[in-house]
Each structure stands twice: as C-alpha cells, then as structure tokens.
Design an enzyme around this catalytic site. Structure first.
Site, PDB file in Angstrom:
ATOM      1  N   GLU A 169     -18.319  -3.401  19.759  1.00 36.90           N
ATOM      2  CA  GLU A 169     -17.619  -4.674  19.517  1.00 36.90           C
ATOM      3  C   GLU A 169     -18.536  -5.862  19.244  1.00 36.90           C
ATOM      4  OE1 GLU A 169     -15.017  -4.925  22.953  1.00 36.90           O
ATOM      5  OE2 GLU A 169     -14.239  -2.928  22.580  1.00 36.90           O
ATOM      6  N   GLU A 274     -10.337   5.359  20.654  1.00 42.74           N
ATOM      7  CA  GLU A 274      -9.619   4.882  21.855  1.00 42.74           C
ATOM      8  C   GLU A 274      -8.139   4.774  21.519  1.00 42.74           C
ATOM      9  OE1 GLU A 274     -11.460   1.324  23.446  1.00 42.74           O
ATOM     10  OE2 GLU A 274     -13.470   2.137  23.146  1.00 42.74           O
TER      11      GLU A 274
HETATM   12  O1  G3I Z   1     -12.545  -0.274  39.978  1.00 43.56           O
HETATM   13  C1  G3I Z   1     -12.179  -1.638  40.291  1.00 43.56           C
HETATM   14  C2  G3I Z   1     -11.493  -1.674  41.601  1.00 43.56           C
HETATM   15  O2  G3I Z   1     -12.409  -1.302  42.614  1.00 43.56           O
HETATM   16  C3  G3I Z   1     -10.959  -3.095  41.824  1.00 43.56           C
HETATM   17  O3  G3I Z   1     -10.239  -3.131  43.006  1.00 43.56           O
HETATM   18  C4  G3I Z   1     -10.070  -3.537  40.671  1.00 43.56           C
HETATM   19  C5  G3I Z   1      -9.576  -4.983  40.811  1.00 43.56           C
HETATM   20  O4  G3I Z   1      -9.181  -5.504  39.576  1.00 43.56           O
HETATM   21  O5  G3I Z   1     -10.799  -3.451  39.504  1.00 43.56           O
HETATM   22  C6  G3I Z   1     -11.253  -2.137  39.206  1.00 43.56           C
HETATM   23  O6  G3I Z   1     -11.982  -2.176  38.042  1.00 43.56           O
HETATM   24  C7  G3I Z   1     -11.252  -2.336  36.850  1.00 43.56           C
HETATM   25  C8  G3I Z   1     -11.584  -1.137  35.963  1.00 43.56           C
HETATM   26  O7  G3I Z   1     -11.010  -1.317  34.698  1.00 43.56           O
HETATM   27  C9  G3I Z   1     -11.079   0.177  36.547  1.00 43.56           C
HETATM   28  O8  G3I Z   1      -9.700   0.183  36.619  1.00 43.56           O
HETATM   29  C10 G3I Z   1     -11.705  -3.615  36.187  1.00 43.56           C
HETATM   30  O9  G3I Z   1     -11.257  -4.718  36.948  1.00 43.56           O
HETATM   31  C11 G3I Z   1     -11.135  -3.701  34.781  1.00 43.56           C
HETATM   32  O10 G3I Z   1     -11.705  -4.813  34.117  1.00 43.56           O
HETATM   33  C12 G3I Z   1     -11.512  -2.453  34.025  1.00 43.56           C
HETATM   34  O11 G3I Z   1     -10.934  -2.520  32.760  1.00 43.56           O
HETATM   35  C13 G3I Z   1     -11.464  -1.657  31.789  1.00 43.56           C
HETATM   36  C14 G3I Z   1     -11.949  -2.493  30.622  1.00 43.56           C
HETATM   37  O12 G3I Z   1     -12.347  -1.665  29.537  1.00 43.56           O
HETATM   38  C15 G3I Z   1     -13.140  -3.335  30.986  1.00 43.56           C
HETATM   39  O13 G3I Z   1     -14.232  -2.545  31.303  1.00 43.56           O
HETATM   40  C16 G3I Z   1     -10.380  -0.691  31.355  1.00 43.56           C
HETATM   41  O14 G3I Z   1     -10.084   0.204  32.423  1.00 43.56           O
HETATM   42  C17 G3I Z   1     -10.835   0.112  30.141  1.00 43.56           C
HETATM   43  O15 G3I Z   1      -9.758   0.848  29.628  1.00 43.56           O
HETATM   44  C18 G3I Z   1     -11.311  -0.851  29.050  1.00 43.56           C
HETATM   45  O16 G3I Z   1     -11.799  -0.089  27.991  1.00 43.56           O
HETATM   46  C19 G3I Z   1     -12.236  -0.822  26.847  1.00 43.56           C
HETATM   47  C20 G3I Z   1     -13.354  -0.023  26.212  1.00 43.56           C
HETATM   48  O17 G3I Z   1     -14.376   0.199  27.152  1.00 43.56           O
HETATM   49  C21 G3I Z   1     -13.904  -0.738  24.987  1.00 43.56           C
HETATM   50  N1  G3I Z   1     -12.849  -1.034  24.049  1.00 43.56           N
HETATM   51  C22 G3I Z   1     -11.715  -1.746  24.574  1.00 43.56           C
HETATM   52  C23 G3I Z   1     -11.131  -1.022  25.789  1.00 43.56           C
HETATM   53  C24 G3I Z   1      -9.957  -1.752  26.331  1.00 43.56           C
HETATM   54  O18 G3I Z   1     -10.356  -3.008  26.816  1.00 43.56           O
END
Ligand code: G3I
Length: 385
Positions: A169, A274
C-alpha cells in the site's frame, strides 16, 4: 433352482455390506454432509486457493476453522502476525513464536506459504522512525533498520516461505506516492531498497507489491509506473497482489480486469490477495471503500441491516457477484497465480469491524459455523466447466 438358492445365500451378505457402508459413512463424520469435492482440488490446475489465518487458528485453538483451511485451501498467509509491529515490537526484539507455528503448519500440510508483510506504513512500530533522542531518524538509520528487519525476518524463513508482500500500500488512488514515514524520510527509494534487501535475504523467494483499490485508474497507472521503474533498475519483482476487498457495488469488474491485464503486461504474476465481499452498506456510497483502516465511520443501526441473517435477495446477489469475479479469474488463469480469501469464515472477518465497528457482515465462503455456503459448490461447478 440352484441359482435361486445361491441368491438367497447372497442377499444377507449384500444387505450386511450396504449396512456396513452406510455405517462407515456416518462415522466418518462430516464427509457425508459436506460437499465431497473441495475447493483446492478443483482449482488445483488453475491457481492456488489461499486463505488468511489468524492467531487463534495458527495456534490450533480454533480447531474447526483449521479443519476447513486444511480441507479447502492450498495456500496460507498470516492475517496479522508477520506485520512489523507484531514481529519486532521493540528494536532488536523479535517475536517469532506465532510466525514459526504458522510456517510449520503450512509445511506440515503441504501448503504454499506466503509472507505478509515486510514494509507497510500501517502497523509499523513507532521506534522504526525515531532515534534515541526521540527525533525522526536519518535516511541512513531508517535504511539500516529496514535492512535488519527484512534480513532477519526473510532470512529466518529462507527456503520455506514461498513469497513475500515486500511493500504494501505505497501508492494512493490518484497514483501518487503515499506520504508515509518511509516515503517522507527516504522518498520513493524505500520501495527499491525493500525489494533489494528481501532478494538478498532469500534469492529464491518470490517478491510482490500488494495494494487495495487496484481497479482505480490512477492507482493502476501509478503502480505500473512504479513497477516499470523497479524493473528498469534491475530490481527483482515477481508479482503484483490485487487486494480484493470488494462489495456488491464496487469495483466495476471491467476496471478490475483492466488492471489485471495492465499488471500482467509488465511480465509479472498477478494474484488476488485479500478477497472478501461485503454485503453491508458503505458510508461512502459513490466510491470503492478500499481498505485504509484509518478511514472509518460511526455505528448507526441502519448501517447494520442483517443482524439476523441475509435475505434471499442479498444471498443471491452475493453468489452472483462472487461468480462473476471467479469467472474473471478463471478467464485469466494463465496470468493469475493465486486467489486468497481474507479469512476462513464470516465470524473471523475484519469486515465485521471496518469501516464501521460492531456490524455483522458475511464476506467469506464459509459461514459463522464453518459450514460451506452454497457459493462453494457453485464455484466448484464453475471451475469444472
Ligand atoms: O490482537 C489484539 C487484541 O489483543 C486486542 O484486544 C484488540 C483490541 O482492539 O486488538 C487486537 O488486534 C487487532 C488485530 O486486527 C487482530 O484482531 C487490531 O486492533 C486490529 O487493528 C487488527 O486489524 C487488522 C488490520 O489489518 C490492521 O493490522 C485486521 O485484522 C486485518 O484483517 C487487516 O488486514 C489488512 C492487510 O494486512 C493489508 N490490507 C488491508 C487489510 C484490511 O485492513
């Protein structure tokens, strides 16, 4: 007479055989209820069918999703645990526990293992860009930190991880470079450096650029220009990942195809990285939602219309849309090397919380109980045609 008596002796044996067969089927569990044909086998000759795994699945706690992943998918990617903030939360402190388990799982199940992601502005820890005095790092120090991160992560899985999303990105929808910290400090050269370091760390790994909203004309042109420049400088790049965070309305399939062809014309592989299909209303009606996690909107009840399940008309539209996209992928199977769903089932999907938190979305191929949706069989039939 003799024939009739032989037949009489044979009938109980035959009945016994039928009963035993039925018993065997019912004790072999779900195989009798599930579609006996699985996605990965049907698509085997076309492209790798991948899925993204979360930490619960990687550690084996979510046994039912893991079963689906093994049964239906031939490729895996870690949804979160290989991102830089997770794998090197503090400088020099690498945490490979989950990543090791993820790679071992892929190897044990003979899956194509894809690494996501090395350099991404989002989820990059703050220390990456700050020196000991709290000031912004120099270009030299950032380059050194990128080198160390990439060498350590890619080097650890050398020969085991098939391919990496090296840069994620970096281009905006209008084709310009995203003004990320990497870009602010190093200019566009950070992309070249990342690919160069990844290649040095594992010369056999395939290296990809990955982005969302790739059917936008501006982004298409920006990515093509960026990849051409890398190629002209002799930098190895093997593929372009088109994130498929689609909805019922966006993007137009023709625009998606146009980008697939434009990328393939560069002589690289194209992969749909994705894939998920949101059926929920978007806060931004007239444009593609993209996948920028910092864009979000407040919860409103009217934005969460399917709390109790999908109406038939929406399920039908969902199937139709998935089929149209897979028709496209199959039409260009000579160019598409992998299609990866962004999660195993609807309950795991990030779409339940983005762009509006706390909704109930239905974007994947398996439902909240890990039951194959009707679309699975439809995709299998499509691929068999
Ligand atoms: O694991 C923690 C947990 O311990 C905590 O209690 C909770 C509170 O919000 O957060 C959890 O982490 C979250 C994690 O996902 C696991 O569920 C993060 O807050 C959250 O920001 C994270 O979001 C991920 C996001 O990327 C940011 O990294 C999404 O699951 C994931 O699907 C998303 O994937 C991205 C790709 O990597 C790149 N392209 C876009 C795509 C969608 O945004």
């Amino acid at each position: 007479m003799q024939f009739r008596s032989t037949l009489h002796q044979f009938i109980p044996v035959l009945i016994g055989f039928i009963c035993l067969s039925l018993l065997a089927c019912s004790t072999s569990g779900e195989s009798i209820n599930r579609n006996p044909v699985v996605l990965k086998d049907t698509f085997q000759e076309k492209f790798v069918m991948g899925t993204a795994l979360n930490a619960w699945q990687i550690t084996g706690r979510d046994t039912s999703s893991i079963q689906i992943a093994k049964e239906h998918f031939s490729g895996i990617v870690a949804e979160n645990i290989m991102k830089s903030g997770r794998i090197q939360p503090r400088e020099g402190e690498f945490n490979f526990d989950l990543a090791d388990q993820f790679v071992e799982f892929g190897e044990e199940n003979n899956m194509q293992i894809h690494g996501h992601t090395l350099i991404w502005h989002s989820q990059a820890p703050r220390w990456f860009f700050t020196d000991e005095e709290g000031n912004e790092v120099s270009p030299e120090l950032l380059t050194e930190r990128m080198r160390k991160h990439i060498y350590t992560v890619v080097g650890r899985y050398k020969g085991r991880v098939h391919s990496w999303d090296v840069v994620n990105e970096a281009i905006l929808d209008d084709g310009s470079y995203r003004k990320s910290k990497f870009h602010q400090i190093l200019g566009k050269d950070f992309i070249k450096l990342a690919f160069q370091f990844a290649h040095e760390a594992d010369p056999d790994a395939e290296l990809y650029y990955n982005d969302f909203s790739m059917s936008q004309a501006g982004k298409r042109e920006g990515v093509v220009k960026m990849v051409k420049e890398l190629q002209e400088e002799g930098i190895r790049i093997d593929g372009i990942g088109m994130q498929g965070h689609i909805s019922l309305e966006h993007p137009e399939i023709e625009a998606f195809e146009k980008s697939m062809l434009a990328f393939s014309d560069l002589g690289v592989q194209v992969m749909v990285t994705e894939l998920d299909l949101s059926v929920l209303p978007s806060p931004w009606r007239n444009r593609e939602a993209g996948a920028n996690i910092s864009d979000n909107a407040d919860y409103e009840d009217r934005m969460n219309p399917y709390k109790d399940g999908l109406p038939d008309s929406v399920s039908q539209a969902f199937d139709k849309r998935y089929l149209e996209f897979f028709e496209l992928f199959l039409k260009h199977q000579d160019k598409v090397s992998r299609v990866t769903l962004w999660g195993v089932n609807d309950s795991n999907s990030w779409k339940n919380n983005w762009p509006v938190r706390g909704r109930k979305d239905y974007p994947l191929l398996f439902d909240r109980e890990n039951k194959a949706k009707p679309i699975v069989e439809k995709l299998i039939n499509l691929a068999k045609q």
